[in-house]
Design a protein around this motif. Sequence first.
Motif, PDB file in Angstrom:
ATOM      1  N   ASP A 116       7.013 -31.178   3.701  1.00 17.32           N
ATOM      2  CA  ASP A 116       7.530 -30.778   2.396  1.00 17.32           C
ATOM      3  C   ASP A 116       9.048 -30.771   2.506  1.00 17.32           C
ATOM      4  O   ASP A 116       9.617 -30.029   3.326  1.00 17.32           O
ATOM      5  CB  ASP A 116       7.029 -29.389   2.012  1.00 17.32           C
ATOM      6  CG  ASP A 116       5.546 -29.384   1.677  1.00 17.32           C
ATOM      7  OD1 ASP A 116       5.000 -30.471   1.366  1.00 17.32           O
ATOM      8  OD2 ASP A 116       4.931 -28.299   1.733  1.00 17.32           O
ATOM      9  N   ALA A 117       9.695 -31.611   1.709  1.00 25.48           N
ATOM     10  CA  ALA A 117      11.145 -31.810   1.836  1.00 25.48           C
ATOM     11  C   ALA A 117      11.843 -31.540   0.514  1.00 25.48           C
ATOM     12  O   ALA A 117      11.341 -31.912  -0.560  1.00 25.48           O
ATOM     13  CB  ALA A 117      11.440 -33.230   2.301  1.00 25.48           C
ATOM     14  N   GLY A 150       2.109 -38.987   2.450  1.00 26.48           N
ATOM     15  CA  GLY A 150       1.540 -37.711   2.025  1.00 26.48           C
ATOM     16  C   GLY A 150       2.562 -36.601   1.935  1.00 26.48           C
ATOM     17  O   GLY A 150       2.232 -35.495   1.481  1.00 26.48           O
ATOM     18  N   SER A 151       3.802 -36.869   2.341  1.00 25.33           N
ATOM     19  CA  SER A 151       4.851 -35.854   2.216  1.00 25.33           C
ATOM     20  C   SER A 151       5.121 -35.556   0.751  1.00 25.33           C
ATOM     21  O   SER A 151       5.060 -36.445  -0.109  1.00 25.33           O
ATOM     22  CB  SER A 151       6.141 -36.350   2.882  1.00 25.33           C
ATOM     23  OG  SER A 151       5.986 -36.454   4.277  1.00 25.33           O
ATOM     24  N   ASP A 176       9.759 -27.658   4.642  1.00 29.71           N
ATOM     25  CA  ASP A 176       9.867 -27.905   6.082  1.00 29.71           C
ATOM     26  C   ASP A 176      11.256 -28.411   6.445  1.00 29.71           C
ATOM     27  O   ASP A 176      11.746 -28.141   7.545  1.00 29.71           O
ATOM     28  CB  ASP A 176       8.826 -28.940   6.521  1.00 29.71           C
ATOM     29  CG  ASP A 176       7.404 -28.472   6.278  1.00 29.71           C
ATOM     30  OD1 ASP A 176       7.062 -27.372   6.738  1.00 29.71           O
ATOM     31  OD2 ASP A 176       6.645 -29.211   5.627  1.00 29.71           O
ATOM     32  N   VAL A 177      11.853 -29.168   5.545  1.00 26.78           N
ATOM     33  CA  VAL A 177      13.208 -29.676   5.765  1.00 26.78           C
ATOM     34  C   VAL A 177      13.987 -29.605   4.457  1.00 26.78           C
ATOM     35  O   VAL A 177      13.429 -29.829   3.380  1.00 26.78           O
ATOM     36  CB  VAL A 177      13.221 -31.128   6.305  1.00 26.78           C
ATOM     37  CG1 VAL A 177      12.671 -31.195   7.714  1.00 26.78           C
ATOM     38  CG2 VAL A 177      12.479 -32.076   5.384  1.00 26.78           C
ATOM     39  N   VAL A 178      15.259 -29.281   4.577  1.00 26.62           N
ATOM     40  CA  VAL A 178      16.209 -29.408   3.476  1.00 26.62           C
ATOM     41  C   VAL A 178      17.263 -30.410   3.928  1.00 26.62           C
ATOM     42  O   VAL A 178      17.890 -30.217   4.978  1.00 26.62           O
ATOM     43  CB  VAL A 178      16.864 -28.066   3.115  1.00 26.62           C
ATOM     44  CG1 VAL A 178      17.965 -28.266   2.077  1.00 26.62           C
ATOM     45  CG2 VAL A 178      15.828 -27.072   2.607  1.00 26.62           C
ATOM     46  N   GLY A 184      10.473 -22.420  11.552  1.00 26.25           N
ATOM     47  CA  GLY A 184      10.461 -23.682  12.277  1.00 26.25           C
ATOM     48  C   GLY A 184      11.043 -24.840  11.505  1.00 26.25           C
ATOM     49  O   GLY A 184      11.186 -25.943  12.051  1.00 26.25           O
ATOM     50  N   GLY A 185      11.373 -24.638  10.226  1.00 29.63           N
ATOM     51  CA  GLY A 185      11.970 -25.706   9.433  1.00 29.63           C
ATOM     52  C   GLY A 185      13.415 -25.947   9.816  1.00 29.63           C
ATOM     53  O   GLY A 185      14.035 -25.158  10.531  1.00 29.63           O
ATOM     54  N   CYS A 186      13.962 -27.058   9.329  1.00 28.64           N
ATOM     55  CA  CYS A 186      15.353 -27.362   9.673  1.00 28.64           C
ATOM     56  C   CYS A 186      16.135 -27.842   8.457  1.00 28.64           C
ATOM     57  O   CYS A 186      15.583 -28.433   7.521  1.00 28.64           O
ATOM     58  CB  CYS A 186      15.452 -28.370  10.813  1.00 28.64           C
ATOM     59  SG  CYS A 186      14.975 -30.047  10.407  1.00 28.64           S
TER      60      CYS A 186
END
Length: 277
Positions: A67-68, A88-89, A136-138, A168-170
């Motif tokens: 998920d971004a 699938g993201s 999960d990421v930005v 745990g995301g970055c």
Amino acid sequence: MPVTQEVDCGTAKLLPDVDRPRAVLLTVDGAPQSYVDLDEPTYLEFEYARRIAHVLDAAAEPGRPLDALHLGGGALALPRYLAATRPGSRQQVIEADRGLLGLVRRYLPLPADSGISVHAADARTALEAAPAASADVVVADVFGGSRVPAHLASAEYARAAGRVLRPGGCYVANLADSAPFAFLRGQLANFAAVFARLCLIAEPSMLRGRRFGNAILVASQEELPLADIARRVTADAFPARVEHGDRLRELIGDAQPVRDAEAVPSPEPPTGAFSVG
């Protein structure tokens, strides 16, 4: 044929690449913004984009959907890359320039099943409105012309990014500066005050102060896959270095977090640093 259109932030051009049948360079007021190959979305022309992609590749096991949240859209090169490498993201893209979005939608449309949603909004406003622990990421690649806007360069902005990330995301950001790195040091101080782990990816000549250039800031609350990222960036045609730990603390030095009231845009690039044509 090239396409020229006035958008909210200036004059946008789509310039075809004669060597790649369906590849296009997007510029705004002569500054390169994105490069997209519709036939090969994993091909990234810009070094800074490849370095961000290396971080995305190392962020989770290969192929796992993420998920971004993307702050800054351009021609959507990185969202297209993530959709191709991690099917699938679910991706949300925030782009303030409505005219630019219309141009990209018309000439560089997304596949129907891309999982990418694009929204016309201010990046800071959208970040602050996003649900907590939703990404999960930005990925931040926001430039007003050739400068990172001041409201995306403060400690409060860094805290907003931290709130949106899952454990745990970055956070990954494209920044630009040159010696003595006053802007870059302030950004590192902002994120060091919010995140437990940081690294910086840049070419050695830029870090030695020899030229103006891009640097990729990566931040997380948990251990970063530093060895994996370093292996990837050193194998590029233009190798980069990963700074972390003591060397990164030396770069930050006595820099302090920058509050909203004192935040300034990134410095103006030297004439011709990023211009095309």
